[in-house]
Write a protein that holds these residues in place. Structure first.
Motif, mmCIF file in Angstrom:
data_model
loop_
_atom_site.group_PDB
_atom_site.id
_atom_site.type_symbol
_atom_site.label_atom_id
_atom_site.label_comp_id
_atom_site.label_asym_id
_atom_site.label_seq_id
_atom_site.Cartn_x
_atom_site.Cartn_y
_atom_site.Cartn_z
ATOM 1 N N TRP A 121 -2.102 -10.984 -7.885
ATOM 2 C CA TRP A 121 -1.790 -9.572 -8.079
ATOM 3 C C TRP A 121 -1.946 -9.118 -6.537
ATOM 4 N N LEU A 122 -1.251 -7.888 -6.309
ATOM 5 C CA LEU A 122 -1.307 -7.244 -5.141
ATOM 6 C C LEU A 122 -1.516 -5.824 -5.263
ATOM 7 N N VAL A 123 -2.387 -5.294 -4.563
ATOM 8 C CA VAL A 123 -2.591 -3.585 -4.376
ATOM 9 C C VAL A 123 -2.518 -3.221 -3.108
ATOM 10 N N THR A 124 -1.577 -2.497 -2.780
ATOM 11 C CA THR A 124 -1.635 -1.773 -1.369
ATOM 12 C C THR A 124 -1.507 -0.369 -1.366
ATOM 13 N N ILE A 125 -1.279 0.444 -0.009
ATOM 14 C CA ILE A 125 -1.262 1.878 0.299
ATOM 15 C C ILE A 125 0.065 2.110 0.881
ATOM 16 N N ASP A 126 0.785 2.969 0.321
ATOM 17 C CA ASP A 126 1.862 3.337 1.108
ATOM 18 C C ASP A 126 2.822 2.095 2.002
ATOM 19 N N PRO A 127 3.292 1.143 1.398
ATOM 20 C CA PRO A 127 3.815 0.270 2.015
ATOM 21 C C PRO A 127 5.118 0.685 2.546
ATOM 22 N N HIS A 128 5.801 0.221 3.391
ATOM 23 C CA HIS A 128 6.868 0.870 4.133
ATOM 24 C C HIS A 128 8.004 0.305 3.444
ATOM 25 N N GLN A 140 6.768 -11.537 -6.311
ATOM 26 C CA GLN A 140 6.892 -11.912 -7.712
ATOM 27 C C GLN A 140 5.921 -12.037 -8.549
ATOM 28 N N ILE A 141 4.904 -11.168 -8.106
ATOM 29 C CA ILE A 141 3.546 -10.781 -8.695
ATOM 30 C C ILE A 141 3.508 -9.443 -9.059
ATOM 31 N N PRO A 142 2.575 -9.153 -10.116
ATOM 32 C CA PRO A 142 2.404 -7.640 -10.279
ATOM 33 C C PRO A 142 1.778 -6.717 -9.066
ATOM 34 N N THR A 143 2.248 -5.846 -8.838
ATOM 35 C CA THR A 143 1.860 -5.100 -7.718
ATOM 36 C C THR A 143 1.587 -3.657 -8.145
ATOM 37 N N LEU A 144 0.531 -2.949 -7.425
ATOM 38 C CA LEU A 144 0.187 -1.861 -7.647
ATOM 39 C C LEU A 144 0.315 -0.775 -6.079
ATOM 40 N N ILE A 145 1.079 0.150 -6.190
ATOM 41 C CA ILE A 145 1.018 0.844 -4.752
ATOM 42 C C ILE A 145 0.279 2.260 -4.954
ATOM 43 N N ILE A 288 -10.598 1.427 -4.707
ATOM 44 C CA ILE A 288 -11.344 0.738 -5.657
ATOM 45 C C ILE A 288 -10.885 1.115 -7.120
ATOM 46 N N GLU A 289 -10.578 2.054 -7.265
ATOM 47 C CA GLU A 289 -10.166 2.705 -8.604
ATOM 48 C C GLU A 289 -8.856 1.904 -8.831
ATOM 49 N N GLY A 290 -7.955 1.544 -7.629
ATOM 50 C CA GLY A 290 -6.677 1.168 -7.791
ATOM 51 C C GLY A 290 -6.831 -0.334 -8.398
#
Ligand code: R5P
Length: 297
Positions: A121-128, A140-145, A288-290
């Protein structure tokens, strides 16, 4: 229940420590160095058998880092890790999102396909996200923005009395608008024409109406800073107050930071998605909460 283990690569050690202090995470230990021929030596020193792993990685200037990151993921899997998530506060390779000229690679897609093979899985902040509307278009994996807008709005509210928010191009409207709504402040969006990696022109309508306001330029990425510099210079020519420049991701290629200050920015403020001396907006808690949401079960 065994605690997930959080490894930090290429910066962000303070976020890992904060997560540990908040409980429910162990900080992973590893050794890394280069062999004399430049190849990477990597040794994971924590016992990761059956454990959920989080890697938080600073991915600005990604080419120097990617191989090490993928080796780390492979090593952790070989050693018996249960699953491995990636927290990339700055997600690299998002801007080449179409073939602008014949023969170009759409590298955002290839980068996403590569990371999707190594991480769960992937977590990121404000991707372009511009021509891609969602990370699901390419990952192709779950993501959280996660978004920086709450913390940016808080910083402005605490530091500036009459802000005029300015987005340097059409793409910035999405976040400038949301921050303006939170602050109930006026905003304008500029027209930008990019004529090359280092050549940017902008136009600023209607600035005279806001002569008592502090102009605040807000963009997601500051890389060469040419976008910000063009806007700062234009504001100077229009005799506006010196602007404050806020960026989410402080890439600052080469001397970009110094050039932006020298162009007349009153202050440059960024979020800590990339470690830089201009970081004044702390997103550690949100990050961290993300990523905790992926570890709830
Ligand atoms: C692109 O549209 C982004 O939102 C930024 O405006 C851009 O990446 C800034 O790049 P630079 O600092 O190189 O002008």
């Amino acid at each position: 229940m065994t605690q997930p283990i959080l490894f930090s690569f290429f910066g962000h050690a303070s976020i890992a420590q904060m997560a540990q202090q908040m409980g429910s995470f162990a900080v992973g230990q590893y050794q890394i160095r280069n062999f004399p021929d430049g190849e990477t030596y990597l040794r994971i020193q924590s016992n990761v058998v059956g454990r959920s792993i989080v890697i938080i990685a600073g991915l600005n200037f990604p080419n120097d880092k990617l191989l090490t990151l993928l080796f780390a993921a492979e090593t952790l899997r070989d050693l018996g890790a249960k699953d491995i998530g990636l927290v990339a506060p700055y997600l690299a390779y998002m801007r080449q999102d179409k073939q602008f000229n014949t023969g170009e690679g759409i590298t955002s897609k290839y980068f996403a396909a590569l990371l999707s093979k190594y991480f769960n899985w992937l977590v990121t902040i404000d991707p372009h996200l511009h021509r891609w509307h969602s990370l699901n278009d390419i990952y192709q994996i779950p993501t959280l923005i996660l978004h920086a807008e709450n913390e940016i709005a808080k910083w402005i509210a605490q530091n500036i009395t009459h802000p005029l928010l300015i987005g340097p191009d059409q793409e910035s409207e999405q976040w400038v608008l949301r921050i303006a709504q939170k602050l109930n402040s006026p905003f304008i969006i500029l027209n930008k024409v990019r004529k090359g990696d280092q050549l940017v022109e902008v136009s600023i309508p209607e600035i005279k109406r806001y002569k008592d306001h502090t102009p605040i330029l807000i963009d997601d990425i500051i890389s060469t800073a040419k976008t910000m510099i063009a806007a700062v210079k234009h504001l100077n020519e229009l005799h506006a107050q010196p602007p404050i420049c806020i960026g989410v991701h402080a890439i600052f290629a080469g001397n970009a930071y110094e050039e932006l200050i020298n162009a007349g920015a009153k202050q440059v403020v960024t979020c800590n998605t990339i470690e830089h001396s201009s970081n004044a907006i702390d997103l550690s808690l949100a990050i961290i909460e993300g990523f905790r949401t992926f570890l709830a079960n």
